[in-house]
Scaffold this motif. Structure first.
Motif, short mmCIF file in Angstrom:
data_model
loop_
_atom_site.label_atom_id
_atom_site.label_comp_id
_atom_site.label_asym_id
_atom_site.label_seq_id
_atom_site.Cartn_x
_atom_site.Cartn_y
_atom_site.Cartn_z
N GLN A 30 -13.36 8.12 -0.51
CA GLN A 30 -12.08 8.13 0.20
C GLN A 30 -11.35 6.78 0.10
OE1 GLN A 30 -12.11 9.83 4.15
NE2 GLN A 30 -10.31 8.65 4.77
N PRO A 31 -12.04 5.62 0.24
CA PRO A 31 -11.31 4.34 0.10
C PRO A 31 -10.66 4.20 -1.27
CG PRO A 31 -13.43 3.99 1.14
CD PRO A 31 -13.43 5.41 0.65
N ALA A 32 -11.34 4.65 -2.31
CA ALA A 32 -10.75 4.57 -3.66
C ALA A 32 -9.52 5.46 -3.76
CB ALA A 32 -11.79 4.99 -4.71
N LEU A 33 -9.57 6.63 -3.13
CA LEU A 33 -8.42 7.53 -3.15
C LEU A 33 -7.25 6.90 -2.41
CD1 LEU A 33 -7.07 10.23 -3.74
CD2 LEU A 33 -8.19 11.16 -1.69
N SER A 34 -7.50 6.33 -1.26
CA SER A 34 -6.43 5.68 -0.49
C SER A 34 -5.80 4.55 -1.30
CB SER A 34 -6.98 5.14 0.83
OG SER A 34 -7.49 6.20 1.63
N ARG A 35 -6.64 3.78 -2.01
CA ARG A 35 -6.12 2.67 -2.81
C ARG A 35 -5.23 3.17 -3.94
NH1 ARG A 35 -10.55 0.59 -3.51
NH2 ARG A 35 -11.09 1.40 -5.58
N GLN A 36 -5.61 4.27 -4.58
CA GLN A 36 -4.82 4.82 -5.67
C GLN A 36 -3.47 5.34 -5.18
OE1 GLN A 36 -5.40 4.79 -8.97
NE2 GLN A 36 -7.25 3.58 -8.58
N ILE A 37 -3.44 5.92 -4.00
CA ILE A 37 -2.18 6.42 -3.45
C ILE A 37 -1.26 5.23 -3.12
CG2 ILE A 37 -1.09 7.66 -1.54
CD1 ILE A 37 -2.56 9.44 -3.55
N ARG A 38 -1.82 4.15 -2.56
CA ARG A 38 -1.01 2.96 -2.28
C ARG A 38 -0.44 2.38 -3.57
NH1 ARG A 38 -5.23 1.90 1.43
NH2 ARG A 38 -6.17 0.39 -0.02
N GLU A 39 -1.24 2.37 -4.63
CA GLU A 39 -0.77 1.85 -5.93
C GLU A 39 0.38 2.71 -6.46
OE1 GLU A 39 -1.46 -0.80 -7.79
OE2 GLU A 39 -2.74 -1.58 -6.18
N LEU A 40 0.26 4.03 -6.29
CA LEU A 40 1.32 4.91 -6.75
C LEU A 40 2.61 4.66 -5.97
CD1 LEU A 40 2.21 7.34 -8.51
CD2 LEU A 40 1.38 8.85 -6.69
N GLU A 41 2.52 4.50 -4.67
CA GLU A 41 3.70 4.24 -3.85
C GLU A 41 4.31 2.89 -4.23
OE1 GLU A 41 2.97 6.61 0.32
OE2 GLU A 41 1.87 4.73 0.03
N LYS A 42 3.45 1.91 -4.53
CA LYS A 42 3.94 0.59 -4.92
C LYS A 42 4.70 0.67 -6.24
CE LYS A 42 2.29 -4.09 -5.91
NZ LYS A 42 1.09 -4.97 -5.99
N GLU A 43 4.15 1.40 -7.19
CA GLU A 43 4.79 1.52 -8.50
C GLU A 43 6.13 2.25 -8.39
OE1 GLU A 43 2.04 3.49 -11.00
OE2 GLU A 43 0.65 1.80 -11.10
N MET A 44 6.20 3.26 -7.52
CA MET A 44 7.42 4.06 -7.41
C MET A 44 8.42 3.46 -6.43
SD MET A 44 5.97 7.95 -7.74
CE MET A 44 7.51 8.51 -8.45
N GLY A 45 7.96 2.51 -5.63
CA GLY A 45 8.87 1.83 -4.72
C GLY A 45 9.33 2.68 -3.55
N VAL A 46 8.52 3.67 -3.17
CA VAL A 46 8.90 4.55 -2.08
C VAL A 46 7.65 5.08 -1.40
CG1 VAL A 46 8.96 6.61 -3.55
CG2 VAL A 46 10.36 6.54 -1.46
N ARG A 47 7.74 5.30 -0.08
CA ARG A 47 6.62 5.88 0.64
C ARG A 47 6.58 7.37 0.36
NH1 ARG A 47 8.28 5.13 5.18
NH2 ARG A 47 8.46 7.21 6.13
#
Length: 299
Positions: A30-47
């Motif tokens: 689960q921590p790895a999944l949460s980290r990947q979602i944060r990275e995706l939001e960071k790359e796209m610049g939107v929550r």
């Protein structure tokens, strides 16, 4: 590829509305999944997800990504399957040549089986003369070629596909038509319709050898290539020695009687050696299966 993987992670969370269930579905921590979602939001610049201790809900941007992202992932999966299909031979293309005589039955049977067992393989089939077919397989223009009595050629591999029974083709009113089978010697006084030797030396020699073994030298009349109506035979001016594969398309006024003792002509599939392309290996397997099922290698 990293973005596509993160998109898959986001879709799992958005569909499950829960990080724990999504992590279990994806077989990751689960921590790895949460980290990947944060990275995706960071790359796209939107929550993309609204998170609380009780629920996970896609934002407006997340709902758009969820809607269109599912189609994108499905298309990517389909694309990967198709590309990988070239490695297994499930996808691909083949260039295939065949001579006029093998086009009656043998070539269609091979190509039909290949299409049934490997629908992802497209075949470009060409009707060619003997000389054109040999040259095209040798120089790589064709992947494979089907030919009667091909000459031994160092750079080509011959795979025997069929021993085709030979018989006498004649007009139904011919005196010999009353017999159920014919010895070659019965044709001693007949005019035999046969293509010029240069059209296919191997086949010409195989046919004339039948009469040599019978101790006769009948008169030979050159035949026009691609004369599917067998015009001189239909006119009663000649007979011809042809293979059993011609029977389905014979004009109604012609009959075919097998030679006795039995005579057969070899049909070979020509390739340039061990098949390195999976699609060609599938063709060879289809050829072997058809030959076995139809008993083509029995005289």
């Amino acid at each position: 590829m990293a973005e596509l993987r993160r998109l898959r992670y986001f879709l799992a969370v958005a569909e499950e509305r829960n990080f724990t269930r999504a992590a279990a579905r994806l077989l990751i921590a689960q921590p790895a999944l949460s980290r990947q979602i944060r990275e995706l939001e960071k790359e796209m610049g939107v929550r993309l997800l609204d998170r609380t201790t009780q629920y996970v809900e896609p934002t407006e941007a997340g709902r758009l990504l969820m809607e269109r992202g599912q189609a994108l992932v499905r298309e990517a999966d389909r694309l990967w399957r198709e590309v990988r299909g070239f490695a297994t031979g499930a996808k691909g293309s083949l260039s295939f040549g065949y001579s006029a005589s093998t086009g009656y039955e043998t070539a269609p049977a091979l190509l039909e089986r290949l299409a049934e067992t490997n629908p992802g393989i497209t075949v470009d089939a060409k009707l060619l003369s003997t000389a054109e077919l040999l040259a095209a397989v040798a120089d790589g223009t064709l992947d494979a070629g089907l030919l009667r009595c091909p000459p031994p050629t160092p750079q080509l591999v011959r795979t025997l596909v069929r021993l085709e029974p030979q018989g006498v083709l004649m007009h139904q009113g011919h005196p010999l038509a009353a017999q159920s089978e014919l010895p070659a010697i019965a044709l001693a006084e007949e005019t035999i319709l046969l293509h010029p030797r240069e059209a296919n030396p191997g086949h010409y020699d195989a046919i004339t050898a039948i009469f040599q073994r019978a101790g006769i030298t009948p008169e030979f009349r050159p035949r026009r290539l691609f004369d599917t109506a067998h015009t001189p035979v239909a006119q009663g001016k000649a007979v011809a020695v042809v293979g059993a594969s011609t029977l389905p398309g014979l004009p109604a006024d012609l009959v075919w009687r097998p030679l006795a003792p039995a005579e057969a002509i070899e049909i070979h599939l020509l390739t340039r050696g061990n098949p390195s392309r999976p699609a060609l290996a599938h063709l060879l397997r289809a050829t072997a299966a058809v030959a076995r099922e139809h008993g083509w290698l029995r005289v």
